[in-house]
Write a protein that holds these residues in place. Structure first.
Motif, short mmCIF file in Angstrom:
data_model
loop_
_atom_site.label_atom_id
_atom_site.label_comp_id
_atom_site.label_asym_id
_atom_site.label_seq_id
_atom_site.Cartn_x
_atom_site.Cartn_y
_atom_site.Cartn_z
N HIS A 29 0.67 -1.14 0.18
CA HIS A 29 0.18 0.16 -0.06
C HIS A 29 0.98 1.24 0.05
CE1 HIS A 29 -3.54 2.63 0.83
NE2 HIS A 29 -2.70 3.04 1.65
N GLY A 30 0.86 1.94 -1.11
CA GLY A 30 1.36 3.12 -1.07
C GLY A 30 2.68 3.43 -1.97
N ASP A 31 2.96 2.10 -2.44
CA ASP A 31 4.05 1.81 -3.35
C ASP A 31 3.63 2.31 -4.64
OD1 ASP A 31 5.60 1.16 -1.06
OD2 ASP A 31 5.64 -1.12 -1.55
N TYR A 32 4.61 2.54 -5.76
CA TYR A 32 4.34 2.57 -7.10
C TYR A 32 5.02 1.23 -7.72
CZ TYR A 32 3.96 7.70 -6.78
OH TYR A 32 3.41 9.01 -6.45
N PRO A 33 4.20 0.82 -8.61
CA PRO A 33 4.79 -0.39 -9.28
C PRO A 33 6.16 -0.03 -10.13
CG PRO A 33 3.14 0.56 -10.58
CD PRO A 33 2.98 1.36 -9.41
N ASP A 34 7.05 -1.10 -10.09
CA ASP A 34 8.37 -1.07 -10.57
C ASP A 34 8.39 -0.24 -12.10
OD1 ASP A 34 7.44 -3.14 -11.90
OD2 ASP A 34 9.16 -4.27 -11.69
N SER A 35 7.28 -0.42 -12.80
CA SER A 35 7.31 0.05 -14.02
C SER A 35 7.06 1.52 -14.13
CB SER A 35 5.84 -0.38 -15.01
OG SER A 35 4.71 -0.15 -14.24
N ALA A 36 6.94 1.99 -13.03
CA ALA A 36 7.06 3.58 -12.97
C ALA A 36 8.24 4.21 -12.80
CB ALA A 36 6.24 3.95 -11.74
N CYS A 37 9.29 3.50 -12.75
CA CYS A 37 10.75 3.82 -12.83
C CYS A 37 10.91 4.64 -14.16
CB CYS A 37 11.52 2.52 -12.92
SG CYS A 37 11.78 1.71 -11.12
N GLU A 38 10.60 4.18 -15.10
CA GLU A 38 10.94 4.83 -16.41
C GLU A 38 10.33 6.26 -16.42
OE1 GLU A 38 12.27 3.51 -19.14
OE2 GLU A 38 12.56 1.58 -18.42
N TYR A 39 9.40 6.56 -15.57
CA TYR A 39 8.80 7.78 -15.74
C TYR A 39 9.26 8.85 -14.47
CZ TYR A 39 5.57 5.71 -18.87
OH TYR A 39 4.90 4.71 -19.97
#
Length: 250
Positions: A149-159
């Motif tokens: 809860h509260g984390d971003y998925p790792d795919s958001a790293c690119e952005y």
């Protein structure tokens, strides 16, 4: 993308024989003629293992499994790499001393508390007790392959990573092969590679890491025992946390 891995493997010689290789529930352990290393165990299901038994095999051959797409094999491979780099002859090598500085043992997050004040900070991996650290940042985000809860998925790293001032990356990213791309995305920030899986070597500085914050085993037999028992926290009783910082940054 394999350049970083090849640089880590290049100096590891052949002829060092493995006495112990344990794939534990939390940690992997490799011991070979006085060389001892640990790394996190990634137990995600993937392609089948090619080599079921490493006892008597060559340390270099096991280290090369860091490139395996079976992440259990790669976990042992990283433990073998750390066994080489965490031997005193390597930690205290002239090249290591020239390129970086070993600082007093402390939690890397504590060390950066004042430096990250008012800065944008990202954590690759949901580190334990993260809420207790770096409380004065302008923003703080967690990117995680299995988000809580509260984390971003790792795919958001690119952005999101190109916008960050400080990026703390778990050494486990060497195992799942995401580290090279994460470093490319983090070029504008200060990168700290952290956790017991982190190799303590200047070679990582060549790829954009400013600090290696890792763990060196000092009591092999007890370490081996707690890993075989499946203990997670027990590991930290039998070694030392170390911070190794690139000279221009120290």
């Amino acid at each position: 993308m394999w350049q970083l891995y090849q640089r880590l493997l290049d100096p590891i010689p052949r002829g060092i024989k493995i006495q112990t290789a344990i794939l534990g529930a939390s940690w992997s352990y490799v011991e070979a003629e006085g060389f001892v290393g640990v790394a996190s165990t990634n137990s995600e299901a993937s392609v089948g293992k090619r080599f079921p038994n490493w006892i008597g095999a060559d340390l270099r051959d096991l280290a090369e499994q860091i490139t395996s797409w079976n992440f259990q094999e790669a976990s042992l491979g990283l433990a073998a790499i750390n066994a080489w780099y965490h031997h005193p002859t390597q930690l205290n090598s002239p090249k290591n001393m020239k390129e970086g500085t070993f600082l007093r043992d402390e939690n890397a997050f504590d060390a950066y508390d004042s430096l990250t004040s008012g800065k944008k900070v990202a954590f690759i991996g949901h580190f334990q007790h993260l809420e207790n650290y770096l409380k004065n940042t302008a923003s703080s985000i967690v990117l995680e392959r299995k988000p809580q809860h509260g984390d971003y998925p790792d795919s958001a790293c690119e952005y999101l990573l190109p916008e960050q001032d400080y990026i703390f990356i778990t050494g486990c990213t060497l195992i799942n092969k995401t580290l090279p791309r994460l470093l490319q995305l983090s070029k504008k920030g200060i990168v700290v590679l952290t956790g017991p899986s982190t190799p303590m070597t200047y070679k990582l500085f060549e790829f954009g890491v400013q600090e290696c914050s890792g763990f060196v085993v000092t009591e092999p037999s007890k370490t081996m025992q707690v890993i075989a028992q499946g203990s997670h926290k027990g590991l930290f009783q039998y070694g030392q946390k170390k911070r190794y910082v690139a000279s221009p940054f120290a």
